[in-house]
Design a protein around this motif. Structure first.
Motif, mmCIF file in Angstrom:
data_model
loop_
_atom_site.group_PDB
_atom_site.id
_atom_site.type_symbol
_atom_site.label_atom_id
_atom_site.label_comp_id
_atom_site.label_asym_id
_atom_site.label_seq_id
_atom_site.Cartn_x
_atom_site.Cartn_y
_atom_site.Cartn_z
ATOM 1 N N ARG A 1 0.834 -1.205 0.000
ATOM 2 C CA ARG A 1 0.000 0.000 0.000
ATOM 3 C C ARG A 1 0.867 1.253 0.000
ATOM 4 O O ARG A 1 0.563 2.227 -0.699
ATOM 5 N N ARG A 2 1.955 1.246 0.747
ATOM 6 C CA ARG A 2 2.866 2.400 0.774
ATOM 7 C C ARG A 2 3.445 2.683 -0.604
ATOM 8 O O ARG A 2 3.577 3.826 -1.006
ATOM 9 N N ARG A 3 3.846 1.627 -1.299
ATOM 10 C CA ARG A 3 4.410 1.820 -2.641
ATOM 11 C C ARG A 3 3.399 2.456 -3.578
ATOM 12 O O ARG A 3 3.730 3.319 -4.379
ATOM 13 N N ARG A 4 2.169 2.005 -3.508
ATOM 14 C CA ARG A 4 1.138 2.553 -4.394
ATOM 15 C C ARG A 4 0.869 4.016 -4.082
ATOM 16 O O ARG A 4 0.703 4.829 -4.994
ATOM 17 N N VAL A 5 0.831 4.376 -2.802
ATOM 18 C CA VAL A 5 0.609 5.767 -2.424
ATOM 19 C C VAL A 5 1.790 6.618 -2.851
ATOM 20 O O VAL A 5 1.622 7.726 -3.375
ATOM 21 N N ARG A 6 2.981 6.134 -2.664
ATOM 22 C CA ARG A 6 4.185 6.886 -3.047
ATOM 23 C C ARG A 6 4.259 7.043 -4.561
ATOM 24 O O ARG A 6 4.694 8.077 -5.062
ATOM 25 N N ALA A 7 3.834 6.030 -5.313
ATOM 26 C CA ALA A 7 3.865 6.121 -6.777
ATOM 27 C C ALA A 7 2.879 7.179 -7.271
ATOM 28 O O ALA A 7 3.121 7.839 -8.283
ATOM 29 N N ARG A 8 1.756 7.375 -6.587
ATOM 30 C CA ARG A 8 0.800 8.406 -6.991
ATOM 31 C C ARG A 8 1.323 9.800 -6.700
ATOM 32 O O ARG A 8 1.012 10.740 -7.417
ATOM 33 N N ARG A 9 2.110 9.980 -5.660
ATOM 34 C CA ARG A 9 2.606 11.308 -5.273
ATOM 35 C C ARG A 9 3.712 11.817 -6.193
ATOM 36 O O ARG A 9 3.807 13.003 -6.444
ATOM 37 N N THR A 10 4.604 10.974 -6.649
ATOM 38 C CA THR A 10 5.752 11.420 -7.440
ATOM 39 C C THR A 10 5.315 11.715 -8.874
ATOM 40 O O THR A 10 4.489 11.004 -9.445
ATOM 41 N N PRO A 11 5.886 12.768 -9.485
ATOM 42 C CA PRO A 11 5.547 13.068 -10.883
ATOM 43 C C PRO A 11 6.140 12.009 -11.803
ATOM 44 O O PRO A 11 7.098 11.321 -11.446
ATOM 45 N N PRO A 12 5.596 11.843 -12.962
ATOM 46 C CA PRO A 12 6.137 10.847 -13.885
ATOM 47 C C PRO A 12 7.565 11.187 -14.289
ATOM 48 O O PRO A 12 7.925 12.343 -14.457
ATOM 49 N N ALA A 13 8.379 10.160 -14.417
ATOM 50 C CA ALA A 13 9.775 10.363 -14.810
ATOM 51 C C ALA A 13 9.849 10.673 -16.291
ATOM 52 O O ALA A 13 9.098 10.162 -17.100
#
Length: 134
Positions: A92-104
């Motif tokens: 769940r943490r990974r999914r939340v963190r992936a939503r916060r960061t802008p696309p590379a």
């Protein structure tokens, strides 16, 4: 002088002790140290060589596997109870963190320097001259 005979009370006490001893089970004292070998032990000691070593190694391997499986059997329930919720939390943490960061991707504000990728190429290092004889 003739030897003294024990009196009647002493004789009756001795007879009573013998009767009591006869009713009790007999215990032999234990002897510490090596015991006599029976035929099967002598036969096992005669087994020498490769097959005896292989059999001993196999027995040790099975004992080690039994210990490993016993430890795994003791630890596995705790690992499931602690590990599954922890794994779900990390997922769940990974999914939340992936939503916060802008696309590379390439940033348009940073210009790339001209030349080959990785920076400028330098000249090869100098090679020392070979020395002639003495």
């Amino acid at each position: 002088m003739p030897p003294q005979l024990p009196n009647r009370a002493v004789l009756s006490a001795v007879c009573r002790n013998r009767r009591d001893d006869a009713s009790r089970p007999r215990y032999r004292p234990r002897r510490a140290g090596p015991s006599r070998q029976d035929a099967s032990t002598a036969e096992e000691e005669a087994d020498l060589g490769f097959l005896a070593g292989l059999g001993g190694g196999w027995t040790a391997f099975l004992a080690s596997a039994r210990v490993l499986l016993t430890v795994l059997d003791a630890v596995l329930p705790f690992a499931v109870v602690i590990g599954v919720p922890l794994w779900l939390l990390l997922l769940r943490r990974r999914r939340v963190r992936a939503r916060r960061t802008p696309p590379a991707g390439p940033s348009p504000a940073v210009p790339t320097p001209p030349g080959p990728p990785g920076g400028p190429v330098s000249a090869p290092p100098p090679v020392p001259a070979a020395r002639s004889g003495p």
